[in-house]
Design a protein around this motif. Structure first.
Motif, PDB file in Angstrom:
ATOM      1  N   GLY A 194       0.778  -1.230   0.000  1.00 40.74           N
ATOM      2  CA  GLY A 194       0.000   0.000   0.000  1.00 40.74           C
ATOM      3  C   GLY A 194       0.807   1.276   0.000  1.00 40.74           C
ATOM      4  N   PHE A 195       2.126   1.191  -0.264  1.00 48.61           N
ATOM      5  CA  PHE A 195       2.965   2.383  -0.287  1.00 48.61           C
ATOM      6  C   PHE A 195       2.846   3.085  -1.635  1.00 48.61           C
ATOM      7  CE2 PHE A 195       5.006  -0.081   3.046  1.00 48.61           C
ATOM      8  CZ  PHE A 195       5.314   0.883   3.992  1.00 48.61           C
ATOM      9  N   LYS A 196       2.887   4.407  -1.585  1.00 45.24           N
ATOM     10  CA  LYS A 196       2.912   5.218  -2.810  1.00 45.24           C
ATOM     11  C   LYS A 196       3.955   6.312  -2.643  1.00 45.24           C
ATOM     12  CE  LYS A 196      -1.803   4.382  -4.388  1.00 45.24           C
ATOM     13  NZ  LYS A 196      -3.090   4.980  -4.839  1.00 45.24           N
ATOM     14  N   GLY A 197       4.516   6.762  -3.770  1.00 43.08           N
ATOM     15  CA  GLY A 197       5.536   7.807  -3.703  1.00 43.08           C
ATOM     16  C   GLY A 197       6.862   7.246  -3.239  1.00 43.08           C
ATOM     17  N   ASP A 198       7.724   8.143  -2.780  1.00 41.44           N
ATOM     18  CA  ASP A 198       9.048   7.733  -2.325  1.00 41.44           C
ATOM     19  C   ASP A 198       8.955   6.953  -1.017  1.00 41.44           C
ATOM     20  OD1 ASP A 198      10.210   8.977  -4.489  1.00 41.44           O
ATOM     21  OD2 ASP A 198      10.566  10.863  -3.416  1.00 41.44           O
ATOM     22  N   ILE A 199       9.755   5.907  -0.920  1.00 39.90           N
ATOM     23  CA  ILE A 199       9.780   5.070   0.280  1.00 39.90           C
ATOM     24  C   ILE A 199      11.134   5.236   0.946  1.00 39.90           C
ATOM     25  CG2 ILE A 199       9.639   2.716   1.146  1.00 39.90           C
ATOM     26  CD1 ILE A 199       7.980   2.102  -1.395  1.00 39.90           C
ATOM     27  N   PRO A 200      11.193   5.789   2.148  1.00 40.02           N
ATOM     28  CA  PRO A 200      12.484   5.995   2.803  1.00 40.02           C
ATOM     29  C   PRO A 200      13.151   4.667   3.116  1.00 40.02           C
ATOM     30  CG  PRO A 200      10.693   6.444   4.331  1.00 40.02           C
ATOM     31  CD  PRO A 200      10.071   6.250   2.982  1.00 40.02           C
ATOM     32  N   PRO A 201      14.441   4.525   2.838  1.00 38.24           N
ATOM     33  CA  PRO A 201      15.145   3.275   3.158  1.00 38.24           C
ATOM     34  C   PRO A 201      15.102   3.003   4.654  1.00 38.24           C
ATOM     35  CG  PRO A 201      16.468   4.690   1.726  1.00 38.24           C
ATOM     36  CD  PRO A 201      15.325   5.518   2.205  1.00 38.24           C
ATOM     37  N   ALA A 202      14.888   1.747   5.019  1.00 36.62           N
ATOM     38  CA  ALA A 202      14.822   1.376   6.430  1.00 36.62           C
ATOM     39  C   ALA A 202      15.442  -0.002   6.620  1.00 36.62           C
ATOM     40  CB  ALA A 202      13.374   1.377   6.916  1.00 36.62           C
ATOM     41  N   PHE A 203      16.032  -0.203   7.804  1.00 38.02           N
ATOM     42  CA  PHE A 203      16.688  -1.459   8.143  1.00 38.02           C
ATOM     43  C   PHE A 203      16.155  -1.949   9.494  1.00 38.02           C
ATOM     44  CE2 PHE A 203      19.625   1.049   5.615  1.00 38.02           C
ATOM     45  CZ  PHE A 203      20.120   0.140   4.691  1.00 38.02           C
ATOM     46  N   PHE A 204      16.286  -3.240   9.717  1.00 38.28           N
ATOM     47  CA  PHE A 204      15.993  -3.803  11.025  1.00 38.28           C
ATOM     48  C   PHE A 204      16.926  -4.983  11.252  1.00 38.28           C
ATOM     49  CE2 PHE A 204      13.104  -5.776   7.987  1.00 38.28           C
ATOM     50  CZ  PHE A 204      13.199  -7.130   8.270  1.00 38.28           C
ATOM     51  N   ARG A 205      17.064  -5.379  12.520  1.00 36.45           N
ATOM     52  CA  ARG A 205      17.934  -6.500  12.873  1.00 36.45           C
ATOM     53  C   ARG A 205      17.102  -7.765  13.097  1.00 36.45           C
ATOM     54  NH1 ARG A 205      23.171  -5.249  14.940  1.00 36.45           N
ATOM     55  NH2 ARG A 205      23.359  -7.481  15.360  1.00 36.45           N
ATOM     56  N   LYS A 206      17.718  -8.897  12.812  1.00 39.32           N
ATOM     57  CA  LYS A 206      17.165 -10.191  13.147  1.00 39.32           C
ATOM     58  C   LYS A 206      18.160 -10.899  14.061  1.00 39.32           C
ATOM     59  CE  LYS A 206      14.959 -12.724  10.320  1.00 39.32           C
ATOM     60  NZ  LYS A 206      14.221 -13.487   9.281  1.00 39.32           N
ATOM     61  N   ALA A 207      17.672 -11.695  14.982  1.00 38.97           N
ATOM     62  CA  ALA A 207      18.561 -12.474  15.832  1.00 38.97           C
ATOM     63  C   ALA A 207      19.251 -13.535  14.981  1.00 38.97           C
ATOM     64  CB  ALA A 207      17.777 -13.140  16.951  1.00 38.97           C
ATOM     65  N   SER A 208      20.558 -13.693  15.163  1.00 40.61           N
ATOM     66  CA  SER A 208      21.257 -14.696  14.361  1.00 40.61           C
ATOM     67  C   SER A 208      20.849 -16.113  14.759  1.00 40.61           C
ATOM     68  CB  SER A 208      22.775 -14.520  14.454  1.00 40.61           C
ATOM     69  OG  SER A 208      23.249 -14.792  15.755  1.00 40.61           O
TER      70      SER A 208
END
Length: 312
Positions: free
Chosen positions: A83-97
């Motif tokens: 449901g995103f429109k227009g520019d999407i800001p880059p984002a990161f998240f962590r996962k447990a190894s």
């Protein structure tokens, strides 16, 4: 040409067609193997008959503990589904190894999770330190990225949405199947990255099918953005986002506007009641098949085949 490496309980192997040759190395971790590339090359050129790949039980070629970082909403097709429109800001998240598992291990659905989703992703395996402040140009990728793996960013959607909690929802044990191969790249292979096609099927039904050309933030830019605040080391893993086709999709705009007016508890109850009719979420007994390769086979990360199981 890229070189595919397999890891088993007995050590590391170079894959040559349908057979594999053992690597003469003392490396116990992915980082140690990457520091011993000469041994990998020697195995590839040894001329040994080798062992049938089908006889080997593959483990994740990315050893843990390590950093596991992921990009959020990084394919245009997934952005549309979300449901995103227009520019999407880059984002990161962590996962447990601790979520990293082998390419044939079962994905275990926790007892409190009903809406289990799949997300095929190309994993970048770091071959050198990426200090904070590093700027990575396209031509620099071979200096930092050693190779590629298939990953599946398995997600517990009710945890993710109700708690706005990516770390928990994507970090349960077995929620990052990885492998079977670590495809070690030569500098000239990086020019073929956009040709890589990601395909994921559930019980033989194709659900996701896109090339890297659908990416919003490509690897060099992603590493530059990540290095604003995060150090990476050899053996660390970056998941680069998933294409469209996941089970979860944004509701129609009219429904979304109505939902925004409701108390959170009421909104989520209604949303998950509707999602219960969605047949694409994973259930025990399902089998997920994932592949990533270029059309000409120059880079081929093998096939990941993971059953889904219920928690005991």
């Amino acid at each position: 040409m890229s070189t595919n490496v397999l890891r088993t309980a007995d050590g590391w192997w170079v894959v040559l067609g349908e057979r594999a040759v053992p690597v003469d190395t003392k490396a116990a971790t992915t980082a140690e193997l990457l520091a011993d590339r000469d041994a990998v090359r020697e195995a590839a050129l040894s001329g040994e008959a080798g062992t049938p790949v089908a006889d080997l039980a593959a483990l994740s070629p990315v050893t843990t503990p390590c950093r596991v970082v992921a990009q959020m909403v990084n394919y245009r097709s997934h952005a549309r589904d979300s449901g995103f429109k227009g520019d999407i800001p880059p984002a990161f998240f962590r996962k447990a190894s601790g979520s990293v598992s082998g390419p044939g291990d079962a994905v275990v659905r926790p007892s409190h999770v009903k809406f289990l989703d799949y997300e095929i992703e190309l994993g970048l395996v770091m071959g050198a330190p990426l200090p904070v402040g590093t700027v990575v140009e396209e031509r620099d990728l071979p200096s930092y990225v050693a190779g590629l793996v298939i990953t599946n960013d398995v997600s517990a959607r009710e945890v993710q949405l109700t708690k706005t909690q990516f770390y928990e929802s994507k970090s349960y044990p077995t929620f990052t199947p990885t492998g079977p191969y670590l495809s070690l790249l030569e500098p000239e292979d990086f020019t073929h990255l956009l040709d890589l096609r990601l395909k994921l099927s559930v019980n033989g039904e194709l659900r996701q099918d896109r090339t890297l050309a659908d990416m919003i933030v490509r690897p060099a830019q992603a590493l530059t953005l990540l290095a604003r605040f995060q150090t990476l080391d050899a053996g660390d893993l970056l998941l680069t986002g998933t294409p469209g086709g996941t089970a979860l999709k944004a509701p129609p705009k009219a429904v979304e506007k109505i939902g925004a007016l409701l108390p959170p508890a009421v909104k989520w109850k209604a949303f998950f009641k509707s999602q219960a009719k969605n047949p694409h979420y994973l259930n025990p007994g399902d089998v997920i098949t994932a592949t990533i390769a270029t059309p000409d086979g120059r880079i081929d990360l093998g096939e990941q085949r993971t059953p889904v199981a219920a928690a005991n």
